[in-house]
Scaffold this active site. Structure first.
Site, short mmCIF file in Angstrom:
data_model
loop_
_atom_site.label_atom_id
_atom_site.label_comp_id
_atom_site.label_asym_id
_atom_site.label_seq_id
_atom_site.Cartn_x
_atom_site.Cartn_y
_atom_site.Cartn_z
N HIS A 66 0.49 -1.27 -0.30
CA HIS A 66 0.49 -0.64 0.03
C HIS A 66 0.83 1.46 -0.04
O HIS A 66 0.87 1.97 1.26
CB HIS A 66 -0.60 -0.07 1.42
CG HIS A 66 -1.50 -0.68 1.43
ND1 HIS A 66 -3.20 -0.76 0.27
CD2 HIS A 66 -1.93 -1.99 1.48
CE1 HIS A 66 -3.79 -1.94 1.28
NE2 HIS A 66 -3.25 -2.86 1.26
N LYS A 69 -13.36 4.81 7.49
CA LYS A 69 -14.39 6.04 6.61
C LYS A 69 -15.75 4.78 6.90
O LYS A 69 -16.73 5.91 5.90
CB LYS A 69 -13.62 4.92 5.04
CG LYS A 69 -13.75 5.62 3.78
CD LYS A 69 -12.77 5.10 2.51
CE LYS A 69 -13.08 4.03 2.84
NZ LYS A 69 -14.24 2.62 2.20
#
Length: 922
Positions: free
Chosen positions: A149, A584
């Site tokens: 990532h 999120k």
């Protein structure tokens, strides 16, 4: 926190200021020489104005006016200049941290928390029972897992030059006794900064997975091959000295892992060939290291049999060495090591399909490969034992000991490669397999109970679902090929080479059993001999899934065939917790509490079912994705949640910050072990009888925070439009920072956007929204002006590591935010009413959160408990001003129709510079 006498000295930061001034001066000279006086003068004027903004001497519109209309040909070197100013300031700060630690030691200060020395003192004071320690640390594991990532935006070339400058700066401060020495180091530094200036900051092409594999493995040669085995040996010796007679840490406690090349969730580029390549390249790093060390040992262990006694075991090994009996005839250790090198060469050839590099290979004719790393260790132990028996322990304790610890730690595989895939993909593939085999034509139509019954029945039989002529979809063919490749890796390099199969978005028992069925079809699970070398790991990610995770696990353990799989692995069950998607989904406070609650529930399931629970924390670099100081985060876990074992992901730009340099790597790795030992062996939660009331209070605060977050992110009309126009999220996908697409699906939904671009975009715009929004409302509404309730929160802040860490990390994010800069980004939103509504909500919540943090902690500023970060922000953030202002200017040009390559490049350069400055941006 009490200020030490070192930090309180008025000149403590002078060396840092001197370093920054020196490096900035050299960079300025380089820019003037190569870009001309006009560009240099503009950069200087902007720099001076940026510092005046920090001192509140001018309005920041002054900087914006200077940059408005700057030709793009001038803007590009200006952006690069401030990006490099930041990079060099980071470098100076890292050196200053080492300098400060050395000063603490020299002043006789007690060891600092997060160091193993401090942890040992705490364990000694606790007077722990040895048998209990042995039980708690049985199968102990601390595993940092490097993931693909990559919000690390620096190119490797830039990174390497920065490393050389760091080394030279350290030498400069150590060997500056004479004017000539100092001048020589400064000349070398000038050369490196010139090379830096002439090197492009950003890549022209997006990283491939093969590049990511190489980037991840570079940290082994840089630091990890040396540091990890040394820490393992140190910890084992320290614990056994405290509890002699107990077999503590029979295996190395620190064992690294990786997702790079095995994580295919949302990444179409992971294939069977990539899995093989990732495993083989890792193994090659290990084998090359062992062979290099053996070559050096052959040179140094030149002991003569006429002068030192040699054991029969070494004499036997010596016979396997050089083919010519006259070569080193009187030097049995050299011959023995050459024989070991030959067997290891053949072992590497078998595993990698090729011979090692020239100069490393040993004798291979008629030589059998080693069957396992244990067999290599047996031979090395024989050499070690012979040296010690002849009174030559000093030689055994040097390079030979380091090699033995390395082989024990890394085996033939170097690092465990985890596999990961989304549960939706598993369902599709399993449905196709069952339909092709005639077991059931429409698996998705079945209820959960029916699915579990069918899958359990299939897992009780060795009968494969597919024959050699099965015709499958491209997806099913690819998935089965990947699992087959993993089986080949396990057969070649050992079970630890692929230790886990992780199920993203796991929501049910059938999700676990579907993965088991695929492992069976791929040859990694044999129902006739219950068990698998690969552990099945559910990943609970959303807030709802975290809340239901314990029930899902308990229900799976009630299925006999699944419980048999867990029992075959020593009743060890690993569970992964997702930080990014939960944040999120529900915001900072709600996500953090959902994770804590999930751990409490999972610990209770482990107690009731008798399993040994291991938690795997999917933490990102930034606070919005689970970041923050790892040591504090470990101590903030619930009681019994660590239990001697911890795995956590290491992502993005923090990988380089933690592991690129030996001292930093040692410090960060020992902090992981220190936190694990303290959380396992000591009572660190600190709540006692107040635990349940405190949990209930957090339930209420989390619900309030989630509702406040949802009102903005999920319920405010036009929020997605505001996000996309007020941040560079669209441009994040063009940054060439990784192989994985920015979104899971081609939609504009926040839920489908990956957490990395979500967090990175808010960071670039200096809002940092994922790391704080909703918390202020929750705290203020619950307190409601009642001083007794405020006192309750203040008491929790002092006593409860979880609550203290939540507020500390929140403060770090708030300190890095800048709503005056964010307002400039908001001006990019076309709809003025929408802009005013949403930015107004963000501004109000920001002020509310800062206010409540101060009221609860009693701190007069956000970073009162983090002096090093406060110093860092003071030094670096004036350099962010031009980068942010220039990014807004170029975004405005791009969105007004100027889509030239230079404008796009300028935007990407500003993103690179800001990510470097913020250090944990995504």
């Amino acid at each position: 926190m009490t200020e030490s006498r070192i930090d309180s000295e008025p000149d403590a930061t002078r060396p840092l200021r001197d370093d920054i001034r020196f490096l900035g001066g050299v960079l300025g000279d380089t820019i003037r020489d190569h870009e001309g006086p006009e560009v240099f003068d503009l950069i200087e004027r902007v720099r001076i104005e940026a510092f005046r903004v920090r001192r509140a001497e001018v309005d920041r519109s002054a900087v914006a006016e200077m940059l408005a209309g700057v030709p793009i040909e001038t803007a590009l070197p200006l952006i690069r200049a401030f990006s490099y100013f930041v990079l060099l300031a980071n470098l100076a700060e890292d050196i200053q941290r080492d300098r400060r630690r050395a000063a603490h030691v020299a002043a006789g200060e007690p060891p600092q928390d997060s160091s193993l020395a401090a942890t040992y003192r705490k364990l000694d004071a606790a007077r722990l029972d040895g048998d209990e320690v042995a039980e708690l640390l049985a199968d102990a594991l601390v595993s940092p897992v490097i993931t693909a990532h990559p919000t690390e935006t620096r190119r490797r070339t830039v990174f390497d030059v920065q490393t050389r400058i760091t080394d030279l700066m350290r030498l400069r401060q150590r060997y500056d006794d004479t004017e000539a020495e100092r001048a020589d180091f400064e000349l070398q530094i000038r050369r490196q900064i010139l090379a830096l200036w002439r090197t492009a900051l950003i890549r022209l092409a997006r990283l491939r997975i093969q590049d990511e594999i190489a980037v991840g493995l570079r940290y082994y040669d840089l630091t990890l091959l040396e540091v990890i085995p040394a820490i393992n040996a140190e910890v084992r010796a320290a614990l056994r000295a405290r509890w002699p007679g107990l077999d503590l840490l029979s295996r190395p406690i620190l064992r690294p892992g990786s997702w790079i090349g095995g994580d295919r969730d949302g990444n179409p580029y992971v294939t069977a060939e990539v899995v093989r390549e990732a495993a083989q390249q890792a193994a090659a790093v290990a084998f090359d290291h062992y062979l290099r060390e053996l070559v050096e040992l052959e040179k140094s262990l030149s002991l003569s049999a006429r002068l030192a006694a040699v054991s029969p075991a070494v004499t036997a090994l010596a016979a396997t060495g050089y083919a010519d009996p006259l070569v080193h005839a009187d030097e049995p250790y050299r011959r023995a090591l050459h024989g070991i090198r030959g067997r290891l060469t053949v072992t590497a050839q078998r595993a990698l399909g090729r011979l090692p590099a020239e100069g490393l290979a040993g004798r291979i004719d008629g030589v059998e490969p080693y069957p396992s790393p244990r067999a290599v260790l047996d031979d090395l132990d024989a050499v070690d034992g012979s040296l010690r028996a002849s009174g030559d322990a000093l030689l055994a304790d040097d390079r030979l000991a380091a090699l033995r610890h390395a082989v024990e730690t890394f085996g033939f595989h170097l690092q465990g490669l985890d596999m990961r895939q989304n549960s939706e993909v598993h369902e599709q593939v399993v449905a196709e397999l069952l339909a092709w085999a005639g077991v059931h034509p429409d698996y998705p139509s079945l209820s959960e109970a029916e699915r579990v019954e069918l899958l359990a029945a299939e897992l009780r039989t060795r009968r494969p679902l597919l024959g050699p002529h099965a015709q499958l979809s491209e997806l099913a063919t690819k998935e089965l090929a990947i699992i087959a490749a993993a089986r080949e890796v396990v057969e070649t390099l050992g079970a630890e080479a692929v230790p886990n199969y992780i199920i993203s978005m796991c929501t049910s028992v059938s999700d676990l059993l579907e993965a088991a069925l695929l492992l069976k079809e791929g040859g990694l699970l044999d129902p006739g001999e219950p068990g698998s070398p690969v552990g099945i790991v559910p990943l609970f990610e959303t807030i709802e899934d975290l809340g239901a995770g314990a029930d899902t696990l308990a229900a799976a353990l009630d299925v006999p065939v699944y419980r048999d799989l867990v029992a075959a692995r020593g009743m060890r069950q690993e569970v992964m917790l997702g930080y990014s998607d939960s944040n999120k989904d529900g915001g900072y406070l709600a996500a953090n509490w959902a994770l804590y609650r999930a751990e409490l529930d999972l610990v209770e399931v482990a107690r009731k079912t008798g399993i040994r629970l291991r938690l795997f924390h999917g933490r990102g670099g930034t606070v919005g994705r689970g970041g923050g100081r790892s040591y504090d985060a470990i101590l903030a876990q619930p009681a019994d949640a660590v239990h001697g074992s911890l795995r956590l992901t290491e992502q993005g730009e923090v990988i380089a910050a933690k592991y690129a340099e030996s001292r930093a790597a040692h410090r960060n790795l020992e902090s992981l072990i220190a936190g694990t030992l303290e959380s396992t062996l000591l009572d660190v939660e600190g709540l006692g009888a107040d635990a349940e009331p405190s949990y209930e209070l957090m339930d209420e605060l989390a619900a309030r925070a989630r509702a406040a977050y949802a009102r903005l992110v999920h319920e405010t009309p036009g929020f997605v439009q505001y996000f996309r126009q007020s941040t560079p999220v669209a441009e994040v996908g063009d940054l060439n920072i990784g192989s994985r697409p920015a979104s899971r699906k081609p939609t504009s939904s926040v839920s489908d956007l990956r957490a990395i671009p979500w967090v990175m975009a808010w960071s670039q715009a200096r809002v940092m929204l994922p790391g704080w929004y909703g918390t202020g409302t929750a705290l203020e509404d619950w307190v409601g002006g009642d001083p007794r309730r405020l006192a309750t929160l203040s008491d929790l802040y002092r006593r409860w590591p979880f609550f203290r860490t939540v507020l500390s990390n929140l403060a770090q994010v708030l300190a890095k935010s800048d709503l005056a800069i964010a307002a400039r980004y908001a001006e990019l939103v076309d709809d003025e009413a929408l802009r005013d509504t949403i930015f107004g909500m963000i501004s109000d919540e920001h002020a509310r959160t800062v206010r409540m943090h101060a009221a609860i902690t009693g701190n007069d500023h956000l970073l009162a408990d983090n002096a090093s970060l406060a110093e860092s922000i003071h030094n670096r953030f004036p350099y962010l001003e031009p980068l942010n202002q220039m990014q807004v200017e170029l975004l405005r040009r791009l969105r007004s129709g100027d889509d030239s390559d230079l404008v796009k490049r300028g935007i990407l350069l500003t993103m690179n510079g800001l990510a470097t400055a913020l250090r944990n941006s995504g």
